[in-house]
Design a protein around this motif. Structure first.
Motif, PDB file in Angstrom:
ATOM      1  N   LYS A  63     -28.337  -8.126 -24.522  1.00  0.00           N
ATOM      2  CA  LYS A  63     -28.518  -7.393 -23.262  1.00  0.00           C
ATOM      3  C   LYS A  63     -27.217  -7.279 -22.480  1.00  0.00           C
ATOM      4  O   LYS A  63     -26.910  -6.227 -21.903  1.00  0.00           O
ATOM      5  N   LEU A  64     -26.431  -8.353 -22.452  1.00  0.00           N
ATOM      6  CA  LEU A  64     -25.142  -8.308 -21.749  1.00  0.00           C
ATOM      7  C   LEU A  64     -24.182  -7.346 -22.429  1.00  0.00           C
ATOM      8  O   LEU A  64     -23.441  -6.614 -21.760  1.00  0.00           O
ATOM      9  N   ALA A  65     -24.188  -7.310 -23.757  1.00  0.00           N
ATOM     10  CA  ALA A  65     -23.330  -6.384 -24.503  1.00  0.00           C
ATOM     11  C   ALA A  65     -23.775  -4.943 -24.246  1.00  0.00           C
ATOM     12  O   ALA A  65     -22.927  -4.050 -24.054  1.00  0.00           O
ATOM     13  N   ASP A  66     -25.082  -4.707 -24.230  1.00  0.00           N
ATOM     14  CA  ASP A  66     -25.597  -3.359 -23.956  1.00  0.00           C
ATOM     15  C   ASP A  66     -25.176  -2.871 -22.578  1.00  0.00           C
ATOM     16  O   ASP A  66     -24.960  -1.673 -22.377  1.00  0.00           O
ATOM     17  N   ARG A  67     -25.034  -3.789 -21.630  1.00  0.00           N
ATOM     18  CA  ARG A  67     -24.613  -3.420 -20.271  1.00  0.00           C
ATOM     19  C   ARG A  67     -23.099  -3.367 -20.124  1.00  0.00           C
ATOM     20  O   ARG A  67     -22.578  -3.065 -19.055  1.00  0.00           O
ATOM     21  N   GLY A  68     -22.366  -3.704 -21.192  1.00  0.00           N
ATOM     22  CA  GLY A  68     -20.910  -3.665 -21.145  1.00  0.00           C
ATOM     23  C   GLY A  68     -20.285  -4.837 -20.413  1.00  0.00           C
ATOM     24  O   GLY A  68     -19.136  -4.764 -19.973  1.00  0.00           O
ATOM     25  N   LEU A  69     -21.026  -5.961 -20.290  1.00  0.00           N
ATOM     26  CA  LEU A  69     -20.525  -7.114 -19.550  1.00  0.00           C
ATOM     27  C   LEU A  69     -19.874  -8.162 -20.450  1.00  0.00           C
ATOM     28  O   LEU A  69     -19.126  -9.014 -19.964  1.00  0.00           O
ATOM     29  N   VAL A  70     -20.160  -8.110 -21.748  1.00  0.00           N
ATOM     30  CA  VAL A  70     -19.505  -8.983 -22.732  1.00  0.00           C
ATOM     31  C   VAL A  70     -19.207  -8.181 -23.994  1.00  0.00           C
ATOM     32  O   VAL A  70     -19.830  -7.147 -24.261  1.00  0.00           O
ATOM     33  N   ASN A  71     -18.247  -8.672 -24.747  1.00  0.00           N
ATOM     34  CA  ASN A  71     -17.948  -8.166 -26.092  1.00  0.00           C
ATOM     35  C   ASN A  71     -18.173  -9.300 -27.069  1.00  0.00           C
ATOM     36  O   ASN A  71     -17.915 -10.462 -26.747  1.00  0.00           O
ATOM     37  N   ARG A  72     -18.614  -8.943 -28.269  1.00  0.00           N
ATOM     38  CA  ARG A  72     -18.795  -9.931 -29.338  1.00  0.00           C
ATOM     39  C   ARG A  72     -17.992  -9.492 -30.545  1.00  0.00           C
ATOM     40  O   ARG A  72     -17.836  -8.304 -30.793  1.00  0.00           O
ATOM     41  N   ARG A  73     -17.501 -10.490 -31.275  1.00  0.00           N
ATOM     42  CA  ARG A  73     -16.808 -10.206 -32.529  1.00  0.00           C
ATOM     43  C   ARG A  73     -17.063 -11.357 -33.486  1.00  0.00           C
ATOM     44  O   ARG A  73     -17.359 -12.478 -33.050  1.00  0.00           O
ATOM     45  N   PRO A  74     -16.954 -11.093 -34.772  1.00  0.00           N
ATOM     46  CA  PRO A  74     -17.143 -12.188 -35.734  1.00  0.00           C
ATOM     47  C   PRO A  74     -16.079 -13.261 -35.546  1.00  0.00           C
ATOM     48  O   PRO A  74     -14.928 -12.969 -35.207  1.00  0.00           O
ATOM     49  N   ASN A  75     -16.477 -14.493 -35.759  1.00  0.00           N
ATOM     50  CA  ASN A  75     -15.546 -15.616 -35.674  1.00  0.00           C
ATOM     51  C   ASN A  75     -14.770 -15.660 -36.986  1.00  0.00           C
ATOM     52  O   ASN A  75     -15.363 -15.840 -38.038  1.00  0.00           O
ATOM     53  N   PRO A  76     -13.445 -15.490 -36.932  1.00  0.00           N
ATOM     54  CA  PRO A  76     -12.670 -15.483 -38.179  1.00  0.00           C
ATOM     55  C   PRO A  76     -12.709 -16.822 -38.925  1.00  0.00           C
ATOM     56  O   PRO A  76     -12.497 -16.861 -40.131  1.00  0.00           O
ATOM     57  N   SER A  77     -13.025 -17.895 -38.201  1.00  0.00           N
ATOM     58  CA  SER A  77     -13.100 -19.219 -38.832  1.00  0.00           C
ATOM     59  C   SER A  77     -14.453 -19.491 -39.477  1.00  0.00           C
ATOM     60  O   SER A  77     -14.588 -20.404 -40.278  1.00  0.00           O
ATOM     61  N   ASP A  78     -15.460 -18.720 -39.075  1.00  0.00           N
ATOM     62  CA  ASP A  78     -16.819 -18.939 -39.565  1.00  0.00           C
ATOM     63  C   ASP A  78     -17.541 -17.606 -39.570  1.00  0.00           C
ATOM     64  O   ASP A  78     -17.965 -17.123 -38.520  1.00  0.00           O
ATOM     65  N   GLY A  79     -17.685 -17.023 -40.732  1.00  0.00           N
ATOM     66  CA  GLY A  79     -18.280 -15.692 -40.864  1.00  0.00           C
ATOM     67  C   GLY A  79     -19.711 -15.594 -40.369  1.00  0.00           C
ATOM     68  O   GLY A  79     -20.209 -14.503 -40.110  1.00  0.00           O
ATOM     69  N   ARG A  80     -20.390 -16.719 -40.220  1.00  0.00           N
ATOM     70  CA  ARG A  80     -21.775 -16.700 -39.738  1.00  0.00           C
ATOM     71  C   ARG A  80     -21.851 -16.717 -38.223  1.00  0.00           C
ATOM     72  O   ARG A  80     -22.922 -16.492 -37.651  1.00  0.00           O
ATOM     73  N   ALA A  81     -20.763 -16.987 -37.551  1.00  0.00           N
ATOM     74  CA  ALA A  81     -20.762 -17.159 -36.094  1.00  0.00           C
ATOM     75  C   ALA A  81     -20.055 -15.999 -35.401  1.00  0.00           C
ATOM     76  O   ALA A  81     -19.339 -15.224 -36.039  1.00  0.00           O
ATOM     77  N   ILE A  82     -20.264 -15.904 -34.091  1.00  0.00           N
ATOM     78  CA  ILE A  82     -19.589 -14.883 -33.294  1.00  0.00           C
ATOM     79  C   ILE A  82     -18.820 -15.543 -32.155  1.00  0.00           C
ATOM     80  O   ILE A  82     -19.101 -16.676 -31.766  1.00  0.00           O
ATOM     81  N   LEU A  83     -17.859 -14.800 -31.646  1.00  0.00           N
ATOM     82  CA  LEU A  83     -17.133 -15.188 -30.441  1.00  0.00           C
ATOM     83  C   LEU A  83     -17.488 -14.177 -29.361  1.00  0.00           C
ATOM     84  O   LEU A  83     -17.627 -12.983 -29.636  1.00  0.00           O
ATOM     85  N   VAL A  84     -17.637 -14.663 -28.151  1.00  0.00           N
ATOM     86  CA  VAL A  84     -18.064 -13.825 -27.033  1.00  0.00           C
ATOM     87  C   VAL A  84     -16.990 -13.865 -25.956  1.00  0.00           C
ATOM     88  O   VAL A  84     -16.497 -14.936 -25.606  1.00  0.00           O
ATOM     89  N   ALA A  85     -16.661 -12.689 -25.423  1.00  0.00           N
ATOM     90  CA  ALA A  85     -15.681 -12.584 -24.338  1.00  0.00           C
ATOM     91  C   ALA A  85     -16.287 -11.758 -23.209  1.00  0.00           C
ATOM     92  O   ALA A  85     -17.049 -10.818 -23.444  1.00  0.00           O
ATOM     93  N   ILE A  86     -15.925 -12.112 -21.997  1.00  0.00           N
ATOM     94  CA  ILE A  86     -16.369 -11.347 -20.832  1.00  0.00           C
ATOM     95  C   ILE A  86     -15.476 -10.118 -20.699  1.00  0.00           C
ATOM     96  O   ILE A  86     -14.266 -10.175 -20.944  1.00  0.00           O
ATOM     97  N   THR A  87     -16.063  -8.977 -20.332  1.00  0.00           N
ATOM     98  CA  THR A  87     -15.304  -7.738 -20.148  1.00  0.00           C
ATOM     99  C   THR A  87     -14.797  -7.659 -18.710  1.00  0.00           C
ATOM    100  O   THR A  87     -15.256  -8.417 -17.836  1.00  0.00           O
ATOM    101  N   PRO A  88     -13.876  -6.737 -18.427  1.00  0.00           N
ATOM    102  CA  PRO A  88     -13.445  -6.558 -17.031  1.00  0.00           C
ATOM    103  C   PRO A  88     -14.619  -6.256 -16.092  1.00  0.00           C
ATOM    104  O   PRO A  88     -14.654  -6.751 -14.965  1.00  0.00           O
ATOM    105  N   GLU A  89     -15.587  -5.477 -16.562  1.00  0.00           N
ATOM    106  CA  GLU A  89     -16.776  -5.199 -15.746  1.00  0.00           C
ATOM    107  C   GLU A  89     -17.562  -6.488 -15.503  1.00  0.00           C
ATOM    108  O   GLU A  89     -18.064  -6.733 -14.403  1.00  0.00           O
ATOM    109  N   GLY A  90     -17.673  -7.334 -16.508  1.00  0.00           N
ATOM    110  CA  GLY A  90     -18.346  -8.620 -16.358  1.00  0.00           C
ATOM    111  C   GLY A  90     -17.637  -9.502 -15.348  1.00  0.00           C
ATOM    112  O   GLY A  90     -18.278 -10.164 -14.521  1.00  0.00           O
ATOM    113  N   VAL A  91     -16.306  -9.528 -15.408  1.00  0.00           N
ATOM    114  CA  VAL A  91     -15.513 -10.305 -14.444  1.00  0.00           C
ATOM    115  C   VAL A  91     -15.759  -9.798 -13.029  1.00  0.00           C
ATOM    116  O   VAL A  91     -15.986 -10.594 -12.105  1.00  0.00           O
ATOM    117  N   GLU A  92     -15.741  -8.487 -12.868  1.00  0.00           N
ATOM    118  CA  GLU A  92     -15.958  -7.903 -11.539  1.00  0.00           C
ATOM    119  C   GLU A  92     -17.327  -8.300 -10.988  1.00  0.00           C
ATOM    120  O   GLU A  92     -17.448  -8.708  -9.830  1.00  0.00           O
TER     121      GLU A  92
END
Length: 188
Positions: free
Chosen positions: A116-145
């Motif tokens: 839901k947060l990704a759909d609203r553009g408040l976070v981005n997700r990407r695969p974790n390069p250290s673990d292909g089964r996991a993801i890393l999550v980052a807050i977007t500028p809109e999320g920070v605001e």
């Protein structure tokens, strides 16, 4: 029956009463009235904990409404704030596992929230390069605001709610609540 101020000042089981003077604006509240009623029904029971715990429950209810109002002003829900605030404070992307731990919710709930947060553009997700089964999550500028606006409004509303409590009393209350919160780990 002891007056409310005397009850609050008496150590449980002490048998002595040290009366704390009430300010002119202080009068019995709903908690005092319920304690007075229960003391008539159960005179042998020390109802002193109700002086604190009933007021704490009522304060938590008011805080919950205050938080919802602050977060709504930034167009985010309470659960969104919780996730975004963890990411904002971290200052870097986090694994979903770290977010689950920090927010104390389950894996399925976190997946749903991140979707839901990704759909609203408040976070981005990407695969974790250290673990292909996991993801890393980052807050977007809109999320920070949004989370910054929510936190700013929350602090403003909380300061307003505490305006009649002196700084010294706020510090005392914070220390007492810290002890009480630490006691959660000692529950039977």
């Amino acid at each position: 029956m002891q007056p409310a101020a005397a009850r609050a000042a008496s150590p449980p089981g002490s048998g002595t009463v040290e009366v704390c003077p009430l300010s002119p604006a202080t009068k019995d509240d709903e908690v005092d009235l319920l304690i007075d009623a229960w003391s008539q029904l159960l005179p042998e029971v020390d109802l002193t904990p109700l002086d604190v715990m009933s007021r704490l429950r009522r304060a938590a209810f008011h805080l919950s409404k205050l938080r919802a109002r602050a977060f709504a002003s930034a167009d985010i829900a309470v659960w969104e704030f919780d996730v975004l605030a963890v990411l904002r404070r971290a200052g870097t992307e986090l694994s979903a596992t770290r977010l689950i731990s920090a927010t104390m919710i389950g894996s399925a709930a976190m997946t749903n929230r991140l979707d839901k947060l990704a759909d609203r553009g408040l976070v981005n997700r990407r695969p974790n390069p250290s673990d292909g089964r996991a993801i890393l999550v980052a807050i977007t500028p809109e999320g920070v605001e949004r989370v910054d606006a929510a936190m700013t409004e929350l602090v403003r509303l909380e300061a307003e709610a505490l305006r009649d409590v002196s700084r010294a009393d706020q510090a005392l209350l914070a220390r007492a609540l810290r002890v009480l919160a630490a006691g959660e780990t000692h529950e039977a």
